[in-house]
Design an enzyme around this catalytic site. Structure first.
Site, PDB file in Angstrom:
ATOM      1  N   CYS A 161      36.088  47.525  43.148  1.00  0.00           N
ATOM      2  CA  CYS A 161      34.996  47.119  44.041  1.00  0.00           C
ATOM      3  C   CYS A 161      33.759  46.697  43.234  1.00  0.00           C
ATOM      4  O   CYS A 161      33.786  45.666  42.582  1.00  0.00           O
ATOM      5  CB  CYS A 161      34.722  48.217  45.056  1.00  0.00           C
ATOM      6  SG  CYS A 161      33.988  47.568  46.551  1.00  0.00           S
TER       7      CYS A 161
ATOM      8  N   HIS B 207      39.226  50.318  46.987  1.00  0.00           N
ATOM      9  CA  HIS B 207      39.146  51.598  46.277  1.00  0.00           C
ATOM     10  C   HIS B 207      40.494  52.305  46.307  1.00  0.00           C
ATOM     11  O   HIS B 207      40.732  53.111  47.216  1.00  0.00           O
ATOM     12  CB  HIS B 207      38.136  52.514  46.977  1.00  0.00           C
ATOM     13  CG  HIS B 207      36.719  52.060  46.883  1.00  0.00           C
ATOM     14  ND1 HIS B 207      35.880  52.483  45.886  1.00  0.00           N
ATOM     15  CD2 HIS B 207      35.999  51.231  47.655  1.00  0.00           C
ATOM     16  CE1 HIS B 207      34.695  51.938  46.054  1.00  0.00           C
ATOM     17  NE2 HIS B 207      34.739  51.164  47.121  1.00  0.00           N
TER      18      HIS B 207
ATOM     19  N   GLU C  66      41.403  54.694  44.428  1.00  0.00           N
ATOM     20  CA  GLU C  66      41.156  56.119  44.117  1.00  0.00           C
ATOM     21  C   GLU C  66      40.774  56.913  45.365  1.00  0.00           C
ATOM     22  O   GLU C  66      41.011  58.116  45.425  1.00  0.00           O
ATOM     23  CB  GLU C  66      40.078  56.246  43.030  1.00  0.00           C
ATOM     24  CG  GLU C  66      38.637  55.981  43.447  1.00  0.00           C
ATOM     25  CD  GLU C  66      38.320  54.514  43.735  1.00  0.00           C
ATOM     26  OE1 GLU C  66      39.184  53.643  43.527  1.00  0.00           O
ATOM     27  OE2 GLU C  66      37.198  54.236  44.197  1.00  0.00           O
TER      28      GLU C  66
END
Ligand code: GLN
Length: 209
Positions: free
Chosen positions: A89, A189, A191
């Protein structure tokens, strides 16, 4: 092969740019993969790192903090050295060659030949989630997009690993995971969904060096 079997034997020292943004989630994923994440806040933190993760957050703020912390020159050097990197991002924005709709004084480091438009998915669909097919991965990746950058141009050396339909404009697909050399970027994202497969690829890029 399972992830555990493919995890490199030596604990790799992976820097996570920790000026701002979702640093913790990257730590969790990297530790799970057997790497040794370290917070990068000042130039002295980069010694010995074998890869760098640039998290999401606000690329304008991160750009300012890179300058004030003295890390900007270090990052330039790491890009010049071809250090393996993963940018998610805002991290993708920092690594891109060209930023559209950025602040005039915002910096990007040209680690991957992309032009990205900040917040380019538009107000109506600023944030959304979807499951993506990513080249080289068996299972889809759950992708959380939060005021994500939109890829407007890819250089000839850039490999597009995943695309998404522009929300509201079915059939107009845009790249959302790209790679060039040792650099991987995603506009979302991974994660936040606890998905470590791009981080795993980053660790393989370290092995390959
Ligand atoms: N919109 C942010 C920027 O321009 C990126 C958002 C994010 O990282 N989730 O930097």
């Amino acid at each position: 092969m399972t992830v555990a079997e493919r995890t490199p034997a030596r604990r790799r020292r992976v820097g996570v740019l920790a000026l701002q943004g979702d640093v913790r989630e990257h730590f969790v994923v990297l530790e799970r993969l057997g790497a040794s994440p370290v917070e990068v806040r000042s130039p002295s933190d980069v010694a010995g790192i074998e890869a760098l993760v640039l998290p999401g957050g606000e690329s304008t703020t991160m750009s300012m903090l890179l300058d004030s912390s003295g890390l900007s020159r270090e990052l330039e050097q790491m890009v010049a050295d071809g250090l393996p990197m993963l940018g998610t991002c805002a991290g993708m924005i920092l690594l891109a060659r060209e930023v559209l709709d950025g602040r005039p004084d915002q910096r990007s480091y040209g680690a991957i030949d992309l032009a990205v438009r900040r917040n380019g998915f538009g107000r109506q669909v600023a944030s959304f989630e979807t499951d993506l097919d990513v080249k080289g991965l068996d299972e889809p990746m759950h992708a959380v997009f939060i005021r994500a950058p939109l890829v407007e141009r890819t250089g000839t050396q850039v490999e597009v690993l995943a695309e998404v339909d522009l929300p509201g404009e079915e059939g107009r697909r845009r790249p959302v995971v790209c790679a060039e050399g040792n650099v991987i970027v995603s506009s979302f994202h991974p994660e936040l969904a606890g998905d470590g497969r791009l981080h795993e690829q980053l660790l393989f890029n370290v092995e390959g060096d």
